[in-house]
Design an enzyme around this catalytic site. Structure first.
Site, PDB file in Angstrom:
ATOM      1  N   CYS A   1     -41.714  -3.372  15.338  1.00  0.00           N
ATOM      2  CA  CYS A   1     -42.466  -2.137  15.581  1.00  0.00           C
ATOM      3  C   CYS A   1     -43.965  -2.316  15.403  1.00  0.00           C
ATOM      4  O   CYS A   1     -44.729  -1.361  15.511  1.00  0.00           O
ATOM      5  CB  CYS A   1     -41.958  -1.016  14.676  1.00  0.00           C
TER       6      CYS A   1
ATOM      7  N   TYR B   1      -8.182 -17.851 -12.507  1.00  0.00           N
ATOM      8  CA  TYR B   1      -7.257 -18.855 -13.031  1.00  0.00           C
ATOM      9  C   TYR B   1      -7.494 -19.016 -14.522  1.00  0.00           C
ATOM     10  O   TYR B   1      -8.643 -19.222 -14.950  1.00  0.00           O
ATOM     11  CB  TYR B   1      -7.491 -20.221 -12.368  1.00  0.00           C
TER      12      TYR B   1
ATOM     13  N   GLU C   1      -7.706 -30.776 -14.256  1.00  0.00           N
ATOM     14  CA  GLU C   1      -7.754 -29.525 -13.486  1.00  0.00           C
ATOM     15  C   GLU C   1      -9.005 -29.511 -12.633  1.00  0.00           C
ATOM     16  O   GLU C   1     -10.025 -30.060 -13.035  1.00  0.00           O
ATOM     17  CB  GLU C   1      -7.900 -28.323 -14.435  1.00  0.00           C
TER      18      GLU C   1
ATOM     19  N   CYS D   1     -44.783  -6.309  11.853  1.00  0.00           N
ATOM     20  CA  CYS D   1     -43.335  -6.303  12.069  1.00  0.00           C
ATOM     21  C   CYS D   1     -43.025  -6.725  13.513  1.00  0.00           C
ATOM     22  O   CYS D   1     -43.564  -6.128  14.449  1.00  0.00           O
ATOM     23  CB  CYS D   1     -42.785  -4.916  11.789  1.00  0.00           C
TER      24      CYS D   1
ATOM     25  N   CYS E   1     -41.410  -4.581   6.350  1.00  0.00           N
ATOM     26  CA  CYS E   1     -41.948  -3.607   7.270  1.00  0.00           C
ATOM     27  C   CYS E   1     -41.780  -2.241   6.595  1.00  0.00           C
ATOM     28  O   CYS E   1     -40.665  -1.829   6.305  1.00  0.00           O
ATOM     29  CB  CYS E   1     -41.181  -3.622   8.590  1.00  0.00           C
TER      30      CYS E   1
ATOM     31  N   CYS F   1     -39.224   2.380  11.893  1.00  0.00           N
ATOM     32  CA  CYS F   1     -39.036   1.091  12.583  1.00  0.00           C
ATOM     33  C   CYS F   1     -37.636   1.036  13.182  1.00  0.00           C
ATOM     34  O   CYS F   1     -36.642   1.233  12.478  1.00  0.00           O
ATOM     35  CB  CYS F   1     -39.222  -0.062  11.608  1.00  0.00           C
TER      36      CYS F   1
ATOM     37  N   LYS G   1     -12.456 -28.273 -11.420  1.00  0.00           N
ATOM     38  CA  LYS G   1     -13.509 -27.491 -12.063  1.00  0.00           C
ATOM     39  C   LYS G   1     -13.989 -26.471 -11.043  1.00  0.00           C
ATOM     40  O   LYS G   1     -14.574 -26.810 -10.022  1.00  0.00           O
ATOM     41  CB  LYS G   1     -14.665 -28.378 -12.489  1.00  0.00           C
TER      42      LYS G   1
ATOM     43  N   ASP H   1       0.823  -1.214   0.000  1.00  0.00           N
ATOM     44  CA  ASP H   1       0.000   0.000   0.000  1.00  0.00           C
ATOM     45  C   ASP H   1       0.853   1.259   0.000  1.00  0.00           C
ATOM     46  O   ASP H   1       0.500   2.259  -0.614  1.00  0.00           O
ATOM     47  CB  ASP H   1      -0.920   0.026   1.229  1.00  0.00           C
TER      48      ASP H   1
ATOM     49  N   ASP I   1     -16.111 -23.431  -9.503  1.00  0.00           N
ATOM     50  CA  ASP I   1     -17.476 -22.951  -9.615  1.00  0.00           C
ATOM     51  C   ASP I   1     -17.453 -21.425  -9.687  1.00  0.00           C
ATOM     52  O   ASP I   1     -17.720 -20.729  -8.715  1.00  0.00           O
ATOM     53  CB  ASP I   1     -18.256 -23.426  -8.388  1.00  0.00           C
TER      54      ASP I   1
ATOM     55  N   LYS J   1     -18.143 -34.607 -12.267  1.00  0.00           N
ATOM     56  CA  LYS J   1     -18.665 -33.735 -11.206  1.00  0.00           C
ATOM     57  C   LYS J   1     -18.916 -34.510  -9.917  1.00  0.00           C
ATOM     58  O   LYS J   1     -19.305 -35.675  -9.942  1.00  0.00           O
ATOM     59  CB  LYS J   1     -19.980 -33.095 -11.670  1.00  0.00           C
TER      60      LYS J   1
HETATM   61  S1  IVH Z   1     -12.127 -25.699 -19.772  1.00  0.00           S
HETATM   62  C1  IVH Z   1     -14.967 -25.561 -23.809  1.00  0.00           C
HETATM   63  N1  IVH Z   1     -11.383 -25.859 -17.327  1.00  0.00           N
HETATM   64  O1  IVH Z   1     -16.936 -24.819 -16.529  1.00  0.00           O
HETATM   65  C2  IVH Z   1     -14.882 -25.160 -22.422  1.00  0.00           C
HETATM   66  N2  IVH Z   1     -13.539 -24.989 -17.752  1.00  0.00           N
HETATM   67  O2  IVH Z   1     -19.312 -26.194 -17.317  1.00  0.00           O
HETATM   68  C3  IVH Z   1     -13.494 -25.374 -21.924  1.00  0.00           C
HETATM   69  N3  IVH Z   1     -14.743 -24.307 -15.766  1.00  0.00           N
HETATM   70  O3  IVH Z   1     -17.711 -22.603 -19.112  1.00  0.00           O
HETATM   71  C4  IVH Z   1     -13.458 -24.948 -20.557  1.00  0.00           C
HETATM   72  N4  IVH Z   1     -13.186 -24.811 -14.316  1.00  0.00           N
HETATM   73  O4  IVH Z   1     -16.224 -21.687 -17.280  1.00  0.00           O
HETATM   74  C5  IVH Z   1     -12.372 -25.515 -18.149  1.00  0.00           C
HETATM   75  N5  IVH Z   1     -10.522 -26.036 -15.204  1.00  0.00           N
HETATM   76  C6  IVH Z   1     -11.519 -25.696 -16.015  1.00  0.00           C
HETATM   77  C7  IVH Z   1     -12.725 -25.141 -15.547  1.00  0.00           C
HETATM   78  C8  IVH Z   1     -13.713 -24.811 -16.457  1.00  0.00           C
HETATM   79  C9  IVH Z   1     -14.384 -24.312 -14.470  1.00  0.00           C
HETATM   80  C10 IVH Z   1     -16.032 -23.793 -16.270  1.00  0.00           C
HETATM   81  C11 IVH Z   1     -15.915 -23.020 -17.557  1.00  0.00           C
HETATM   82  C12 IVH Z   1     -16.975 -23.588 -18.455  1.00  0.00           C
HETATM   83  C13 IVH Z   1     -17.820 -24.356 -17.499  1.00  0.00           C
HETATM   84  C14 IVH Z   1     -18.519 -25.482 -18.203  1.00  0.00           C
END
Ligand code: IVH
Length: 735
Positions: free
Chosen positions: A432, A245, A134, A429, A488, A493, A136, A39, A138, A335
């Protein structure tokens, strides 16, 4: 004034250090200095740039806190479609994908039998291994485009063909480099990396905690929050703490990488974060081992994952397999099923948030779930409770959405005790005792509007054709299951009073700057204010005020004067300040200008209110409810007694001879103006019937450009939009 060379040197050095430390922190996860030290470097650079504005470059680390609000997002085409991934929850399907993938190579080439791999040896030269795995994440997919090392565009997935351009918002995300790193590799002319932007759990929990305290709807999971914050119209409001990422290629130079593994390595060297939990394997067995291990470790990560993505590593193989219209054939996601638990619903309590929203909350028999013990869950609204048919004493299934927030999924009616009582919702409420207001699903309300229109159309048609109109079935009546919120509505209040008062006194409402949040708390703690009207009676309590800490004569004078000065602000600001559901600054102004006084507004019926252009039925209904509620009547009476101006000059209507050249014009302001602040000019133009927006688009009628106008001016020129300087503006303003 341009900066002396030693200063511009220092600025360049600071920029480079800041970029480096950013990378060490976000990409390498190996910070070398403390946040404080970071900073202090940032502040030094800010100070230099403030002194010598010509030092500011677009991707300076100081430029992260973004520009101005934008009206909407421009969409742009993707360089190639952004597809989704095929999902599976079963090992058998994963195996089938693996075998299918292998077989498609076997058709054209021989199977490499000795390596124990199903993939052809011909590719072995370029393909160090076969699959790359990799987590996945969310999060939200994001395509980042760099040109000559500079971030030039960030697009959401959108419909896969084109996405929203959210570059300005993304620039505020510290984890995403504004420029690529040049120490280890030379950035290519262009590079599009696709990846996942996500919110770490801790940041998500904290933001939701704040929202809960503010009585706002909670985000169900980090992904929704991320998506929501990225679509913020105001870049300054993009939640901090987002991470990124890279996980795939968009448009890249042909020589950039031959495998996905190489791609990740390259972009990491250029400073983009990549997931360290990535592994290259050469058999399904190894892949399965990784998946099983990861299923355990994922709970220890600070972000939500819902599976593992398996990809062919080799780009030649990827390209050969290609994709269906929906997803690539070279990749699949395994998944993990969401974790669930069974427990007993003990009670439903109601909480009043700061905005007046009443939220039901389940208390359950404590149960362990995905790493924590779950006792409570928000039930969102009473409609939800009814739709799920929950009874007190039910056995219920709970799940952690995005592995974080517990949700009650549904009851298990087969285990229902015979006497399990139905839950109730309070009509008043709990704080109040004001009668609550119920909001129903707006889509259901729209169904009725559509129905009404259909009936009208049929009537006209039947008249023309000289027959009786055909019967059109009305929609199902709106019932308890359609409820989406309970509020409310009482501005006084106690559960909400301080927040509402802070809003009332705020800059765009009554603009009482002496009445800041701290003072409001001080006055409320001392029991000097309980209602909005009380603030206008503070002058009668001089002695009590003087007895408070940090309240000398002068401060009390200022306070009383400041409050007095706010009385003539007018009806638009009063209405905007009263926190009436759905009535924001804009609609408050429209109502006030159209009706001219609170009396005529109160006399107006629902249709009159609704008949204003740009006012929807829900807003009209909400204002109408407020004006005719006990709480609303009471607060208005208090303001009237206090001498607060409840009138507003009427806006000249379209046809009136007074109609201004600004009537119905969409105007954008840019650059520095000599005679006005932006806010002043905005208010002025709006009072003349204009709509003032934040970004230039084809819909803009006029750009008012002050000194040192930048990109908006350039854009307006390309779009051929009318441009005025401040002089032209002054000549055209009335009076
Ligand atoms: S590869 C053609 N790698 O999952 C798509 N996607 O359910 C190639 N996602 O839209 C994507 N982690 O946003 C890839 N390690 C990962 C991921 C990943 C999350 C997401 C991605 C995609 C969605 C599909």
């Amino acid at each position: 004034m341009s900066a002396p060379s030693e200063i511009s040197h220092r600025a360049a050095e600071l920029r480079s250090q800041l970029h480096r430390h950013n990378r060490l922190y976000y990409t390498d996860a190996k910070p070398e200095i403390t946040d404080q030290a970071f900073d202090s470097l940032l502040r030094e650079l800010q100070a230099l740039e403030a002194q010598y504005p010509d030092l500011v470059v677009a991707d300076s680390p100081t430029q992260r806190v973004g520009g101005e609000p934008i009206e909407g997002f421009v969409t742009a085409a993707h360089s190639s479609p952004m597809l989704s991934i095929d999902n599976t929850y079963s090992f058998e399907e994963l195996q089938a994908w693996y075998n299918r993938t292998a077989k498609s190579f076997a058709d054209t080439q021989t199977i490499d039998s000795n390596a124990g791999s199903l993939f052809p040896s011909a590719d072995a030269v370029t393909c160090e291994a076969r699959l790359i795995l990799e987590p996945k994440i969310d999060g939200v997919a994001l395509a980042l485009r760099y040109e000559k090392g500079h971030l030039v565009q960030a697009l959401t997935r959108g419909d896969g063909q084109k996405g929203d351009d959210i570059t300005q918002n993304v620039k505020t995300v510290a984890a995403i480099p504004l420029q690529l790193e040049t120490r280890e590799a030379t950035p290519p002319d262009f590079l599009e990396a696709r990846g996942e932007i996500y919110m770490p759990r801790a940041a998500f929990v904290e933001l939701n905690r704040q929202r809960e305290a503010d009585g706002l709807d909670l985000f169900a999971n980090p992904r929704n929050l991320t998506a929501g914050t990225l679509k913020q119209k105001d870049p300054r409001k993009v939640a901090s703490g987002l991470r990124y990422y890279a996980h795939g290629r968009g448009e890249i130079p042909p020589s950039f990488a031959a495998t996905h593994g190489q791609f990740l390595e390259q972009v990491r060297r250029l400073g983009l974060p990549t997931n360290p939990h990535t592994r290259i394997v050469s058999s399904l067995k190894e892949a399965w081992r990784f998946i099983s291990e990861f299923e355990q470790t994922r709970h220890t990560l600070d972000y939500a994952t819902d599976g593992v993505v398996l990809k062919l590593n080799d780009y030649i193989q990827q390209d050969r397999l290609g994709h269906t219209s929906k997803s690539p054939r070279w990749c699949i996601a395994y998944k993990f099923a969401a974790e669930q638990a069974h427990t007993t619903l003990l009670a439903i309590e109601w909480q009043v948030g700061k905005t007046g929203k009443l939220t039901p909350r389940a208390t359950m028999e404590p149960v362990p779930l995905a790493g924590t013990t779950v006792t409570h869950a928000s039930l969102h609204n009473f409609g939800e409770v009814l739709r799920k048919d929950l009874r007190i004493g039910d056995k219920v299934v709970v799940e952690k959405a995005g592995e974080i927030i517990p949700q009650v999924l549904h009851p298990l009616p087969e285990h229902r005790p015979a006497d399990a009582p139905r839950p109730h919702a309070p009509d008043r409420c709990p704080r109040c005792d004001t009668a609550v207001q119920i909001e129903n699903d707006s889509r259901r309300l729209q169904e009725f509007e559509v129905y009404q229109r259909k009936v009208e159309r049929e009537k006209t048609k039947a008249e023309k054709e000289n027959r009786s109109p055909a019967a059109i079935p009305p929609p199902e009546p709106i019932g308890p299951l359609d409820e989406t919120a309970r509020y409310c509505p009482n501005p006084d209040c106690p559960a909400q009073f301080r927040e509402r008062l802070t809003h009332f006194a705020g800059r765009h409402q009554m603009d009482i700057d002496v009445l800041g949040e701290k003072t409001i708390h001080q006055l409320a703690d001392a029991g000097l204010i309980h209602t909005l009207g009380d603030i206008f009676r503070l002058h009668e309590k001089r002695e009590e005020l003087l007895a408070l800490e940090r309240m000398a004569d002068k401060k009390v004078d200022n306070l009383i004067q400041g409050i007095e000065d706010a009385k003539p602000r007018g009806l638009a600001r009063v209405l905007a300040g009263l926190t009436i559901r759905h009535v924001g600054r804009n609609s408050a102004r429209l109502f006030a200008q159209a009706f001219g006084s609170l009396e005529s507004l109160t006399d107006a019926n629902l249709e009159d209110l609704h008949s204003l252009e740009d006012i929807g039925p829900i807003t009209a209904q909400s204002l109408h409810d407020f004006l005719h509620s006990d709480a609303g009547r009471h607060v208005i009476e208090e303001l009237k007694q206090a001498g607060v101006d409840l009138t507003e000059p009427r806006a000249p209507s379209d046809s009136s001879p007074l109609s201004s050249p600004f009537q119905n014009q969409t105007i954008v302001l840019t650059g520095t103006l000599e005679h006005f602040t932006r806010d002043e000019l905005k208010t002025k133009l709006e009072s003349l019937g204009a709509k003032v927006t934040g970004s230039v688009s084809a819909k803009t009628h006029l750009l008012i450009a002050g000194e040192s106008a930048g990109s908006k001016l350039a854009k307006a020129k390309t779009l051929g939009i009318k441009i005025w300087d401040e002089n032209q503006l002054l000549q055209n303003l009335p009076g």
